[in-house]
Each structure stands twice: as C-alpha cells, then as structure tokens.
Design an enzyme around this catalytic site. Structure first.
Site, PDB file in Angstrom:
ATOM      1  CD  GLU A 184      -1.560  -2.467   1.426  1.00  0.00           C
ATOM      2  OE1 GLU A 184      -0.446  -2.612   1.970  1.00  0.00           O
ATOM      3  OE2 GLU A 184      -2.280  -3.428   1.100  1.00  0.00           O
TER       4      GLU A 184
ATOM      5  CG  HIS B   2     -11.603  -7.768   5.662  1.00  0.00           C
ATOM      6  ND1 HIS B   2     -10.960  -8.632   6.506  1.00  0.00           N
ATOM      7  CD2 HIS B   2     -10.932  -7.849   4.485  1.00  0.00           C
ATOM      8  CE1 HIS B   2      -9.952  -9.217   5.872  1.00  0.00           C
ATOM      9  NE2 HIS B   2      -9.917  -8.761   4.649  1.00  0.00           N
TER      10      HIS B   2
END
Lengths: 394, 396
Positions: free
Chosen positions: B93, B163
């Site tokens: 990321e 999540h």
C-alpha cells in the site's frame, strides 16, 4: 511431532511400523525410534550466499506416520471449514491452507515449542501444528466461547501462547517486524531459541519486510523469515508482482535457501539447518515453494487467474500428503488400507470437533468491551447507551 | 424502500455554490432520461470508465484491479483501456500511494485503489506527509491534485476486525486532502468523477455494504456532483440528523420511525467530510434546535465530535438540547458482536429521549438493538415511472 488431538493412540501405535531392516522389507516390525530411514528430498536445495544442506534427510517411520496423519487432519479441517463457511456458520474472512500443509508439519518437526512462530492470516494449520486442538479451531472459526481467542478473533486471529505461536495477523506483511522483535527478545534472553516469521509471496513486496530484515541483520537476530511462496499474492501471479520472484535471494546481504515446500522432509531439513545457522549468525530467509489449492479467501473461487489444469497437475504430482503416502508404502511402513483408515479416523475427529464447537456458546455480550484496555486502570468502554451492555445475541 | 427517493433528490443539488471543486462548477441541470437501474459497484465502474475515457492521462491501479478487483469495481477496465493504464500492483500500500503521488505530480490523474480501507494505514505516511502537504511545502510549485485514493470502508455484516473499519476521521485531521463518502450509486458516480477531476488529492471511501445492496437509477452519461456541499435529503422541523455513507439509509429508517411518533426529522448527507459544509448544517440546526450525528467509526474523536463542537460554537443559543452522537462503540471493530457495535436505527431512537435530544418522546420498547438480518432487503429501489433529473456538467 504429534498434534494434540483426541486421537486414538492405540490405533496409531498399531500402525506405527517400520521397515527397520531395509534389506528385509517383507518383515514388518513394531516401531522403535532407533530405526531411521534416509530419504532424498524431491529436489536439491538452492542457496543464496550459503552452502545448502544435504539432500539426504533422516527420518523415522513414526515421523512419517505422524506427518501423514497431521497433514491429513489439516487438510480435512480446511475442507470442513470451507463447507462451514458456505453454510454461513463461519463469518468474516477465511483463508485456507490446504496444499501448504508440508510447511506447517515440516517446520514443527525441526523445532521445539520454545521456538516461536508468527504468521499472517492463513493460520489455522500452523495453530494445529503448535499444539492447538480442532475444537479450539472450529469454535474460534465460528466465533464461539471455546475458541482459542475466546471467539473474539475469528479465522485470521488464532494464537497459542504456551505453544509459542504469536498468531495470525490481519495486515499483509505487518507480522514480520513483530517476529523480528520476538527474535530480539530471544537474543536478549540468550536462550538458544529462534523465531520463524512467515509471510506469503504477496507480502514479500511490502517495504516493512526489508526494514525489519536490515535491523535483524545488523543485530544478528535469530530470526528466520519464511516466505511461503504459493505463487499467487491474492489473485496476482508472483511474476506480475515481483521483479525477482526468487524470494530467497531478496535479502541481498542475508543468506537464503530455496526449499520444496511440498516436501515435509525437505522443510524439516531446511528449518533445522536454518535454526542452527540463525543462532550462530543471524537472520536467514527460507523460501518454501508451495501451493494453495483454495482461492486466496472464501470470496475467491481461485480459478480466474490460474487454470484448473495447473491445480490438478500440482495435486497429482506434488501433493504433500500423497508424497508421504508414497514413502510410507514404498518403505512398507503402512499399507493402503491402514492409511485409508487413518483418513477415515481423521474425518471423524473433525466431524466430532465441529459438533462440539457448534454446542459451544457465543461469548458473553460483555466480551465486546473486555480486553481493550487492561482491567482496573480507569479505562473502560461502554455499551450502546454509554453505561452498560443492553442487548442479547441472537 | 427507505432511500427510494435519495437519488432523485440528490442530483438537484446546488451546483456551483462554492468553488471548492473547480471541475463541477459549470453548466446547470438538465432532464435526464438515459438512466439504468444499477448497483453501487457498477456505478463506480461506470465512473472509472468515463474517467479513463475522457482523460488519456488517467490511470487506475491497485491490488488485483486488472481483473475487476474483489468488489468488481474495476471490471472491464483493463480490457478496454489496456494494461498500461489499468494494472495490478504488488501488495504494497505504501508503494501504491507513493507511486500515485509521483504520477499525479507529473500532471496525471492517478486513481489508486486500496483494497480495503483497513489496509490504508501502511500508506498513511504517504497520504499525510507527502500527498497532503506537497502543494503547501513547495510554495505551489508542485502538487498531486490528480490523486484519488479509492477504498471500500465500513461494516459489511461479517467482515471482522480488518475488513470493516471506518478510518475517515484520521484523514479529516489532515489539511490538504479531501475526504468524500457517497451514500448511493448515483452519488457514487457523480462524486467519484468530481473527486478524480478535483485539483486536490481526494480520499474516496466507498461504503462496501452498499456495493451490491444499493440499487438506483443512475444516468449513463458523464456527470459530476459538487464536493464540499452537504445535501438536505429530508426536511423536518424537530431535529437535524447528520451522517454520511452507509449510515444514511439507517438514519432514514430512524427518521421514518420517528415520524410515526410525531417527530419531524431533517436528514443531511454531508458527502464531503473535509472541507465540510458547515453552513448547511448550521442553517438546519438553527431551524430545528437539535442535532444528532452518526457514524460507524468509534465515537471518541470521530468526525462527529468535530461537527458537534463546530455546531455548539455557532448555534449555542439556538440549541434546545445537547448534541447527540450515535456512533460505533469505543471498541475494536468486533467479529461476532458487530450487531452491538453498529449505530443502528434503534440506538438512534433511544438517543432521542436518553440523550435529551427530545424529552417528550420515550420509546422503551426500542431499547434493544436487534441483530442485523443475514440478508438485508434492498434499501434502494428504483423509482417507478419517474424521470431522473441529472446534472450535465461539461469538462474539457
């Protein structure tokens, strides 16, 4: 190594025979630990800045039998988890390990429970290997009280402190610096133990790995970075994501070893070699060439970025369980029927554990607010009305 | 049912009220007939298609995006625009955002995807220290205005710890970036196109719960919705409710429920969190005298706290009750306890009397939050036999 499951010890003992005298293979004897078998690994190890260990691995018939049983158990557990997920009994995210079992059992065979393991979210089987039970696994998967994290973690967050298992971590690559920190503590303690920090080929491209590796190398920490290369980081093939998919070489100044991760004996040999090396010299990278049969997670069918032929091919030619089965048969340690019986037994164990896990209650609603801060230091969390929990679970 | 009319009203927003978004200040409103009933991920997909088609310097990349991504938002892009403009990155990321900033600094439109908002933290330094301050620290010589970071955020029913998080408040503490969160397919398409074309770096959080659940009529052509303009979705006189993203549908249900008890709720979708539209909220609170803010993120130091403080500064004498916040709990996002954690309709209802927002109405029967049903009914249904009013905005 033996998994702490409620196994039928008597049946296991009966099956633990070996061909002690290779010259007289027809005579089957009861096992004795002294009887060693020497097996060649499937392929030679490849080293980076290091002379690889020998291809000849010493094992015993007991060890081969336990490999077979443990891997069959892991495989069965993962397949059962797949069905439970589809039945919506497991919620959250779930990543299955089937195909990679040899890494878990081979590593355990080479080390002790005082050595530490830390991994990412594909953690069910490592947990079993570290001495976790099926009940704890399934209960955790289903978010029940008897789970290894008391139902609060779920699939990605299995832990076993007394087994030196520092757990499943949710963020790709983030567990590796933690693992190196554990190794730092081990170095301070000077207790001759090492830490295995596992990550996938996807995580191998995370920057923090290199930061942690550099520091570990500077301090000669007993950290072993294990790249479980299953060739797909989620849905992206390794060669698309990594300029150099030779992960064992990516430590540059840190030596590495490429290992057939589908061969439990090769894994064992490499891990025991790495442990010796790390205690003397500092970090080392092990690249386990392995394969996952399932998709990355349950939302990934696993067939959009690779062909079915590829999966079938690996199953036929490199499957870790089949490899041990062949060895057992070739050395006349067990016959086909005995191995089939073990698989049946394992299946029943898994089914029993699931039934038991289903009976385990959901955690108490108050658990929502526990373990956020340590008790009794004035920090508390509250429920919906900021005062108390006022609801019941379905 | 609840949000059936959101979309229709949404497009009649006041265009060009302020100049935050230079891209969305032209043209006016036109009657739109060419629209299809689609869900939120398809709307995002359409927006990305349009963005790539209308600007050859735009790029889409992230983890697994070239074959559609986990939520299918990028389906078909690689086939149509080629692997040079739509490509997979390694799972990295920090690298994704770093690359995107560099790409944007060279005058391109970099549309980076972080697969889940929970994974944005490795890139936090890049966003906070590199992207947000680029223009400022270079004395306007450089900027990364073409940068848009898309990330699915929020609860999804069973996402667990990693999540499901809503990290928007972290980014609201960073001057130099914009934070945008749409509530529906129509909004997602218009706001995403505005975000991509906005000359500032934008963090665009998509409510993943609504990717498939939210369905509404979305104009097929290119349109943009203004950033930094809140929208009054429902007018009322007793209390103002402010929220964003997936919370809007839950809040709408609470409004309907409250209406049965004679409480008239005004509902505001903030849409852009920074720089946020204080005027619209202030005007509403001055009228109703009460404010309730709601978000999925934990209550402490959530963006609701900022709204609450600002409104008390500006509307102290008009307020008839303390500002109420109905938010996520101060716990990590739980797995099995998600139904408890979430700010549900009923939590909102109890906060009416309990938070002294409205003292006259008591709903003891609503004190228990029900669990979320496994299968939620579609919240957004296409309006029947109604023309959708759209904005047609030109761009060059």
């Amino acid at each position: 190594m033996a998994l702490l499951t409620s196994r039928n010890a008597a049946a296991g003992g009966k099956l633990l025979r070996c061909a002690a005298a290779a010259a007289i293979p027809t005579i089957r004897q009861l096992s004795s630990s002294a009887s060693t078998i020497t097996v060649e690994t499937s392929v030679p190890f490849t080293g980076h800045r290091i002379d690889p260990p020998s291809r000849s691995v010493e094992t015993t018939s007991e060890e081969l039998m336990s490999f077979f049983r443990d891997m069959a158990l892991m495989r069965r557990m993962e397949i059962a988890a797949d069905s439970l997920y589809k039945a919506k009994l497991i919620r959250g995210f779930c990543h299955l390990y089937d195909g990679q079992e040899a890494v878990a059992v081979g590593m355990e065979a080479a080390i002790t429970k005082k050595d530490c393991i830390i991994t990412a979210y594909r953690d069910h089987c490592i947990f079993l290997g570290r001495g976790g039970t099926l009940l704890e696994s399934f209960a955790e998967l289903m978010g029940r009280k008897d789970g290894c994290s008391r139902g609060k973690g779920g699939s990605m967050h299995f832990y076993k402190k007394e087994g030196g298992f520092y757990g499943g971590h949710g963020i790709v690559g983030a567990q590796v610096p933690l693992g190196c920190g554990i190794a730092l503590a081990q170095k301070y303690r000077n207790d001759e133990n090492v830490t295995f920090a596992l990550y996938g080929d996807g995580a191998a491209n995370q920057g923090q790995l290199f930061e942690a590796l550099n520091m570990s190398a500077l301090m000669d920490l007993p950290a072993i970075l294990v790249c479980e290369n299953n060739h797909y980081g989620m849905g992206t093939a390794e060669w698309r994501a990594a300029k150099s998919p030779s992960y064992y070489k990516r430590g540059d100044y840190v030596p590495g070893l490429k290992v057939d991760g589908m061969d439990a004996l090769a894994v064992k040999q490499a891990c025991s070699f790495a442990k010796q090396y790390a205690l003397k010299n500092g970090p080392i990278i092990l690249e386990m060439d392995t394969y996952r049969y399932h998709g990355h997670s349950m939302s990934d069918p696993g067939s959009t970025y690779r062909t079915r032929e590829e999966i079938t091919g690996i199953r036929q030619e490199r499957d870790p369980i089949e490899r041990v089965r062949k060895l057992l048969l070739a050395h006349d340690i067990a016959n086909e029927k005995e191995l089939k019986d073990i698989e049946k037994e394992v299946r029943k164990e898994v089914d029993d554990a699931i039934a038991k896990a289903k009976e385990s209650p959901m955690p108490d609603p108050s658990e929502l607010f526990t373990n956020i801060y340590v008790k009794g230091f004035g920090s508390e969390s509250f429920g919906a009305d900021r005062k108390e929990v006022r609801a019941t679970l379905p | 049912m609840a949000l059936r009319k959101f979309g229709r009203l949404s497009l009649i927003s006041r265009i060009g009220k302020r100049d935050f978004s230079i891209a969305s200040t032209s043209e006016g409103l036109i009657e739109k007939a060419d629209s299809k009933s689609i869900n939120l991920f398809t709307a995002v997909n359409q927006a990305l298609h349009i963005a790539l088609e209308t600007d050859s310097r735009s790029y889409v990349f992230g983890e697994d995006v070239s074959f559609g991504g986990v939520f299918r938002c990028t389906t078909g892009l690689a086939e149509r625009f080629g692997k040079k403009r739509v490509f997979n990155t390694p799972l990295c990321e920090q690298g994704i955002v770093g690359f995107a900033i560099g790409l944007a600094a060279m005058g391109n439109r970099a549309i980076a995807e972080i697969q889940f908002a929970d994974y944005i933290f490795p890139a936090f330094d890049q966003i906070v220290n590199e992207a947000a301050k680029f223009r400022y620290r270079s004395g306007n010589q450089f900027n990364c205005g073409g940068l848009t970071i898309r990330a699915p955020y929020g609860a999804v029913g069973h996402g667990g710890h990693y999540h499901s998080q809503s990290p928007e408040a972290f980014f609201c503490h960073v001057p130099g970036i914009k934070v945008v969160i749409p509530r529906s397919p129509q909004q997602a398409k218009g706001l995403l196109l505005s975000s991509i074309r906005d000359p500032n770096p934008v963090v665009f959080f998509e409510p993943k719960w609504l990717y498939r659940l939210a369905v509404e009529e979305v104009p097929e052509d290119d349109y943009m919705l203004p950033l930094s303009e809140a929208e009054v979705i429902r007018e009322g006189s007793d209390i103002t409710l402010v929220g964003w993203g997936a919370q809007l549908s839950v809040m709408e249900q609470a409004c309907i429920e409250a209406e049965k008890d004679g409480i008239s709720c005004e509902l505001i979708d903030l849409k852009t969190l920074i720089p946020w539209d204080k005027e619209t909220v202030v005007a509403s609170v001055r009228k109703t005298g009460r404010l309730l803010v709601s978000h999925e993120a934990p209550i402490t130091a959530g963006f609701g706290a900022e709204i609450s403080a600002s409104i008390i500064e500006r509307c102290f004498l008009q307020l008839e009750a303390p500002v109420a916040r109905v938010c996520g709990l101060d716990t990590p996002f739980p797995l099995v306890f998600e139904p408890f954690y979430m700010p549900t309709k009923n939590k909102r209802m109890i906060s009416f009397p309990k938070g002294s927002v409205l003292r006259t109405k008591v709903h003891p029967h609503l004190a228990i939050s029900p669990p979320l049903p496994a299968e939620m009914p579609p919240l957004f249904l296409p309006p029947k036999n109604k023309k959708v009013v759209g904005t047609k905005l030109g761009f060059s």
